[in-house]
Each structure stands twice: as structure tokens, then as C-alpha cells.
Design a protein around this motif. Structure first.
Motif, PDB file in Angstrom:
ATOM      1  N   PHE A   1       0.978  -1.251  -0.195  1.00 33.60           N
ATOM      2  CA  PHE A   1      -0.040  -0.021  -0.025  1.00 33.60           C
ATOM      3  C   PHE A   1       0.671   1.195   0.145  1.00 33.60           C
ATOM      4  O   PHE A   1       1.801   1.285   0.827  1.00 33.60           O
ATOM      5  CB  PHE A   1      -0.912   0.089   1.395  1.00 33.60           C
ATOM      6  CG  PHE A   1      -1.678   1.285   1.222  1.00 33.60           C
ATOM      7  CD1 PHE A   1      -2.849   1.388   0.637  1.00 33.60           C
ATOM      8  CD2 PHE A   1      -1.222   2.291   2.181  1.00 33.60           C
ATOM      9  CE1 PHE A   1      -3.577   2.634   0.585  1.00 33.60           C
ATOM     10  CE2 PHE A   1      -2.081   3.351   2.344  1.00 33.60           C
ATOM     11  CZ  PHE A   1      -3.252   3.571   1.299  1.00 33.60           C
TER      12      PHE A   1
ATOM     13  N   LEU B   1      -2.272   5.459  -4.309  1.00 34.25           N
ATOM     14  CA  LEU B   1      -3.833   5.346  -4.324  1.00 34.25           C
ATOM     15  C   LEU B   1      -4.399   6.479  -4.730  1.00 34.25           C
ATOM     16  O   LEU B   1      -5.435   6.571  -5.505  1.00 34.25           O
ATOM     17  CB  LEU B   1      -4.162   4.970  -2.798  1.00 34.25           C
ATOM     18  CG  LEU B   1      -5.711   5.235  -2.592  1.00 34.25           C
ATOM     19  CD1 LEU B   1      -6.435   4.122  -3.372  1.00 34.25           C
ATOM     20  CD2 LEU B   1      -6.153   5.074  -1.027  1.00 34.25           C
TER      21      LEU B   1
ATOM     22  N   THR C   1      -7.513  -3.349  -0.736  1.00 36.42           N
ATOM     23  CA  THR C   1      -6.306  -2.994  -0.234  1.00 36.42           C
ATOM     24  C   THR C   1      -6.033  -3.006   1.118  1.00 36.42           C
ATOM     25  O   THR C   1      -7.058  -2.484   2.008  1.00 36.42           O
ATOM     26  CB  THR C   1      -5.874  -1.642  -0.632  1.00 36.42           C
ATOM     27  OG1 THR C   1      -4.283  -1.602  -0.549  1.00 36.42           O
ATOM     28  CG2 THR C   1      -6.327  -0.425  -0.396  1.00 36.42           C
TER      29      THR C   1
ATOM     30  N   PRO D   1     -10.639   1.018  -2.915  1.00 37.39           N
ATOM     31  CA  PRO D   1     -10.402   2.537  -3.683  1.00 37.39           C
ATOM     32  C   PRO D   1     -11.624   2.716  -4.524  1.00 37.39           C
ATOM     33  O   PRO D   1     -12.627   2.108  -5.058  1.00 37.39           O
ATOM     34  CB  PRO D   1      -9.217   2.056  -4.494  1.00 37.39           C
ATOM     35  CG  PRO D   1      -8.701   0.756  -3.977  1.00 37.39           C
ATOM     36  CD  PRO D   1      -9.747   0.035  -3.624  1.00 37.39           C
TER      37      PRO D   1
END
Lengths: 315, 348
Positions: free
Chosen positions: B68, B73, B87, B262
Motif C-alpha cells: 500500500f 492510491l 487494499t 479504492p
């Protein structure tokens, strides 16, 4: 890259003017007879278009976007800059960045010069072995090297244990997790760049000049300080500027080998990007770092006469 | 020059292979779920405990990536190139990501929230496990007969002279300081920040600040510090590998690990189904047994092997005296301000 090209081009001019007669004239004569589609200079210009386009798309555009972003603050175009420059943490980080880069560049020059001299002095077969020794650490991951230094320099590391065993130390020396550790780690990473830069200057040197100095009665010291050192200075200054600029961007080494006080600008920028999502601030911090880097460079060029030692610099 | 050419070709080939692997996710018409994990051994364990069994039972393929990165992101969401469907997300980024509109709300029609304690799910996240930060010490380096038992001992430079460690992060360090200063664990929040910094001043010169979990164990193993803090699973793995360290369970500081989706994920439904699968007791117990980490679904506790259970921070005999870090409440609101103060406190 530009440096390489420039010196190579000068080499060609030299060869052409030195070698008169048909060898030098033949190509241009045959060219005249064929009247090519493109002249030589236009062909070069076309060749350079492709890399220029790549640079425009992959460097110039993102860079312009970065600069634009740095001025996009709700409190006026210089909002991010005012915030950052007034922030004591960032001031200290900037100061550390330049200090460490300067010390690293100076230390690698002092350490690298004798190594390069040795490389240039021994037989060719030895040169290759020694070059390999210089390059092996170059191919090792920076992170691995940092951990290796911790093992060597730690409180119970190899160095401290051996020194206290032979009775030289009462308390362990603090050699990592502080500025000393950062400098040791950075010098280790940057040394090959310096050695190679000086070494290439030395190989380009005409050895007979040193013989001439000798025959004219110069002592070894005089030959070194008045002939060898000035003639290899372009290599030292080239290495110095390369190491200095690259050192400004370090963050793994200070993060692993430094302590809490050894904050550098790249660590601040990294945190802004990957932790705080404060990309406008990161852009402004990057622009500040860039301006200071270019500024330092221009001042250094003036003061140390970089143009004199590196005639192709700034072309 | 030749070698450089080789490296260039090699890296180009690897880059292409990675690109193709990612493309594979889209080639199947979005049927597959892309799961972004924490990497390392954890990723292997997640594959065995969750992802492969999920694929076998549902027929939905799972592609796993790591790690991550909140910057990544943010870029994916802004540019409409979202590669992850689910995630792993550290608690310190959850508030920020939700606030910036980077996350999809969890669909509780698909995810059965009733298997989780009420504090372990929210609009944008589901908790899939817990970990704790504990005091550890090197048995060989601690020469006296005294053993540290709590944060007060950790602050006691007379009883335990020499360096100790903390993560370079205000969370945990401030809580530990207040516990050492006698604040009761249930009265920690809102943190008395001034008092915590004053307490930290007492040991400031003796603290080595680490930034990665690997480093935290290394400091203990090398004898760089005699006392340290590290995450429970790291400590247990290191101990079992022969590092002479012991874990102090008392006053451990618990934190959660989270899953999120996301914004604009390509396979939202698949993502929700995978999350629902992960929080069920069987999958949770398999992960606990493989990864030696604490599950969020308490029904899984009964399915964990006794040898593993005794080393979990949420096992009854270990969780006594533990405190839970208020990541989504206090820290989400105050992280930026306290973080700045912490950074300049470290420098000066």
C-alpha cells in the motif's frame, strides 16, 4: 553526458587537424560527389529531435506541472513557500542536506584521488582488478550496505568490540545513528563516482608531461602539485559536482544510518508525498531545493573558476 | 557498456512482464479481484489462508499485488486508473484517504458486519486483525536480575541503563509516556500531549528511533538497545528464529489492521465478496495460524492452535493491561498537528 560528447568532439577536431592529407580529406571529397539528401549537421539535428521529444514529454512537462503546483496555494501564489521557509524543521533539513552533500563531496575527493592515482599507475591487468573492487560496492543495494555499516559500526559492532577487546575503548564509540554514520554511509555510496571521474581524467593525461617535469628538475611534490593535480583538476571538479548534486537527493542512507536530528530535505519531501498527501508542499520544497542547488553551483562556478578548469562546462 | 546494456534489457523485460501481469486483470473482463497486500511473508500467508480458498469456493480469480502507498492510491483515483479492488491500509492513512474521497463505502449488504465487534467496521473500512506494540528485551544483554514489566520500567534509566527504542512516530510513544507517568489505560484519551512530551524528555537522549519493523528487531538482535519496542508478530518470529528476546505482554498497545476499497475500483462486487470471505471465522483462523497474528472475528479464537494462541496479543492472558490506540478518533483528528510538533521535538 554533455561533457563526454564535448571532449570527444574536440578529440576528433584534433585528430583531423593533426593528420593532414588524403586520410582526412577523402570522406569530404566523396561526399561532395554524391550530394547527400541530408547534410551532416542537419542529420545530427534530426537525430537529436527524438531524445528532445522524449525529454519534453517525460521531463519538461511534468517539471512545469510541478512548478505550477507549487504556486497553487489558497493563500496566494507564494503561500507554500512562505509556510515552508518559515518552518524550522524544513530549515534544519535544508541546512543538513547541503552540509552533508558538501562534506561527502570533499571526503570522496580526498579519498578518491589516491585510489584513482593507484588505478592509473599500476599495470593494465591490475587496473582491471582494482576497478572491479571499486565497482562491486557500486552494484550492491544501498539498503544492504546501510545494514552492513550498522553491523560494523554499532555499539556492539565489529569495530567497537575489537577496539574494546584490545583495551582502546572504555565505552563504545557512537558511530551510527548520528551525523558520523550518515557521512560514512554517503561517502561509501558516492566514492565510485569520484574515483571514476578522476581516473578518466588521469587516463586522458599525456604521461610524457610528467617525464618532462622530472627532466626539468621538479621534485615529486612539485610535479604532483604543479603538474599532475592541476591537469587532473577537471576530473576532481567534475566528480565533486556530480557527487555534490547526487548527495542532495539522499534519503535512505540518512534515514537508516542517521538519528532523529539528521533530517534531510529528501526525507521531508518523501513524507509530504507518501504520508501526508501534501503534494503542493512537496512541489514547493522540491523547487526550493532545486533553486538552492543551481544557485550553489553558479556561485561555485564563479568562485572556483569552474570554467577555467572545465572549459566545456556551461556550454 | 555491455553490462549496462544487459541491465537495461533485463529491467525492460521485467518491467514489461509486470505490466503484462497487471494487464491480465483487465483482460478477463474484470471478473478477477485485485488484492493489494502488505508484501513479504504476510502476502504468502494471505494467499494460502484467504485468496486461494476464496478462488476455489467462488470461482473468482484473485491477483495479488503489494504494498500500500497512499500516494499511489491518490494518483490511481485521480487519474481513473484504479488497479486495486481491495487494499490493506494502515490505520494512519485511513482517515486521510477517506477525507480525500479515495475510498468506496463498504457494501454491508454483501459484507456481514455482525461477525465483527462493533468498533471493527466503519463506512469505509473493515478491520481484519489486530497487532500490538510491546516492550521486548534482549535476555543476554540485560545483565541484572531485574526484568522490565511495564512502561514505568521502560522509563527507568537507573534500573535499565543504556539505549532503548521507539518507532519514529508520535502514536505509541506518547501513549507509552502517559502510561509510564501513571495514567490509567482507560483514561488515555484525549491524550495529554504536553504531559506526554514532558515524560518523553526524560529518556530522549537514550532513545533510538526506528522507521521499519525489520530495524526494530535488528536493534535488539545486534545489542544496539537492551530494551526495545516492536510489533508482536515480529517479536515472536525473531524469538523463534533464535534471537534471545522476550516479549512483555503487559501494557501492550493494540492497533488494528484494515481493508478498504479504492474509489472507482473495477470489480467492486468481487471486492466486497472477498472482504466478506476474509472476515469469516474460518479464513480468520487460517490466517492467525499461518501468520501468528490476531483475528478481528472473535469466533475464530476457538479455531486457533493453542501454541499460536498463547503468543497472540488478544489472548486473554496477554491482553490483560493492554490499551487500544485510538487511531480513527483521536489520531485521525490530531495527527497532522502532533506530527509536526513531534518532528521538531526530535530535531531540537
Amino acid at each position: 553526458m554533455a561533457i563526454d560528447l564535448a571532449s570527444r568532439r574536440r578529440g576528433q577536431e584534433l585528430r583531423r587537424s593533426v593528420l593532414p592529407g588524403p586520410a582526412a580529406n577523402a570522406p569530404s571529397a566523396s561526399r561532395g560527389a554524391r550530394t547527400p539528401f541530408l547534410s551532416e549537421s542537419r542529420a545530427y539535428a534530426l537525430l537529436i529531435l527524438a531524445p528532445l521529444a522524449v525529454m519534453a514529454v517525460l521531463f519538461a512537462y511534468p517539471f512545469a506541472a510541478l512548478v505550477a503546483r507549487s504556486f497553487s496555494s489558497p493563500s496566494g501564489p507564494f503561500g507554500h513557500y512562505i509556510d515552508l521557509l518559515g518552518d524550522e524543521t524544513f530549515q534544519i533539513a535544508l541546512w543538513n542536506t547541503f552540509l552533508y552533500a558538501l562534506i561527502t563531496a570533499a571526503s570522496t575527493a580526498l579519498l578518491g584521488y589516491p585510489i584513482a592515482l593507484l588505478l592509473a599507475s599500476v599495470r593494465a591487468s591490475f587496473t582491471n582488478i582494482l576497478l572491479l573492487l571499486v565497482l562491486v560496492p557500486f552494484w550492491t543495494s544501498v539498503v544492504v550496505r546501510c545494514y552492513a555499516w550498522i553491523v560494523l559500526l554499532g555499539r556492539h559492532g565489529v569495530l567497537n568490540e575489537s577496539l574494546s577487546r584490545i583495551g582502546l575503548l572504555d565505552a563504545p564509540l557512537q558511530l551510527v545513528f548520528n551525523g558520523v554514520g550518515v557521512i560514512i554511509g554517503m561517502v561509501h555510496v558516492m566514492l565510485p563516482y569520484m574515483v571514476l571521474s578522476i581516473f578518466s581524467a588521469m587516463t586522458r593525461l599525456n604521461r610524457e608531461i610528467l617525464a618532462a617535469a622530472d627532466s626539468l628538475g621538479a621534485t615529486r611534490m612539485q610535479a604532483f602539485f604543479r603538474v599532475l593535480l592541476p591537469l587532473t583538476m577537471p576530473g576532481v571538479l567534475g566528480g565533486f559536482s556530480l557527487v555534490f548534486v547526487m548527495s542532495l537527493g539522499f534519503f535512505i542512507t540518512p534515514a537508516l544510518l542517521g538519528g532523529p536530528r539528521n533530517l534531510v530535505a529528501a526525507m521531508v519531501i518523501r513524507d509530504q508525498v507518501t504520508k501526508e498527501l501534501a503534494w503542493d508542499d512537496a512541489a514547493a520544497a522540491s523547487v526550493i531545493l532545486l533553486i538552492l542547488t543551481c544557485g550553489t553551483f553558479l556561485v561555485a562556478a564563479r568562485v572556483f573558476g569552474l570554467k577555467r578548469h572545465m572549459p566545456h562546462f556551461g556550454r | 557498456m555491455k553490462r549496462r546494456d544487459f541491465l537495461l534489457h533485463a529491467s525492460a523485460t521485467v518491467g514489461m512482464a509486470m505490466g503484462l501481469q497487471n494487464l491480465g486483470a483487465y483482460a478477463q473482463g474484470g471478473r478477477e479481484v485485485v488484492f493489494n497486500g502488505a508484501g513479504g511473508i504476510w502476502q504468502d500467508n494471505a494467499r494460502n489462508a484467504w485468496l486461494s480458498p476464496f478462488s476455489q469456493e467462488t470461482g473468482i480469480g484473485v491477483i495479488d499485488t503489494f504494498p500500500f502507498d497512499v500516494g499511489k492510491l491518490s494518483t490511481m483515483v485521480r487519474t481513473g486508473t484504479v488497479q486495486w479492488d481491495v487494499t490493506d491500509i494502515p490505520g494512519e492513512f485511513l482517515g486521510l484517504a477517506a477525507e480525500r474521497g479515495l475510498l468506496e463505502p463498504i457494501d454491508y449488504d454483501i459484507v456481514d458486519r455482525h461477525v465483527l465487534p462493533s468498533e471493527d467496521y466503519g463506512q469505509y473500512h473493515v478491520v481484519y486483525g489486530h497487532f500490538s506494540t510491546n516492550i521486548v528485551f534482549n535476555k543476554q544483554r540485560l545483565t541484572g536480575t531485574e526484568r522490565p514489566e511495564n512502561w514505568s520500567d521502560y522509563w527507568d534509566l537507573q534500573k535499565f541503563p543504556g539505549p532503548r527504542s521507539f518507532r519514529r512516530n508520535p502514536a505509541v510513544a506518547l501513549e507509552a509516556g502517559l502510561l509510564a507517568d501513571g495514567v490509567a489505560s482507560e483514561k488515555l484519551y484525549p491524550l495529554d500531549v504536553d504531559r506526554a512530551f514532558r515524560k518523553l524528555d526524560e529518556i530522549k537522549t537514550q532513545v533510538r528511533w526506528w522507521t521499519s519493523a525489520v530495524q526494530s528487531v535488528q536493534l535488539i538482535a545486534d545489542g544496539e538497545v537492551n530494551l526495545g519496542v516492536t510489533f508482536n508478530s515480529r517479536a515472536i518470529v525473531a524469538r523463534d528464529q533464535g534471537v534471545p528476546l522476550e516479549v512483555v505482554w503487559n501494557q501492550g498497545l493494540l492497533a488494528a489492521v484494515y481493508l478498504a476499497v479504492p474509489k472507482g475500483a473495477k470489480n467492486k462486487e468481487g471486492a466486497m465478496r472477498l472482504i466478506n470471505y476474509i472476515v469469516q471465522a474460518d479464513a480468520q483462523a487460517r490466517m492467525a495460524n499461518l501468520n501468528r497474528s490476531a483475528p478481528a472475528n472473535l469466533n475464530a479464537m476457538a479455531k486457533i492452535e493453542p501454541a499460536i494462541l498463547k503468543d497472540l496479543p488478544t489472548a486473554p492472558e496477554n491482553s490483560h493491561g493492554a490499551a487500544r490506540i485510538d487511531e480513527l478518533g483521536f489520531w485521525a483528528q490530531n495527527r497532522a498537528k502532533i506530527g509536526k510538533r513531534f518532528d521538531s521535538w526530535l530535531l531540537i
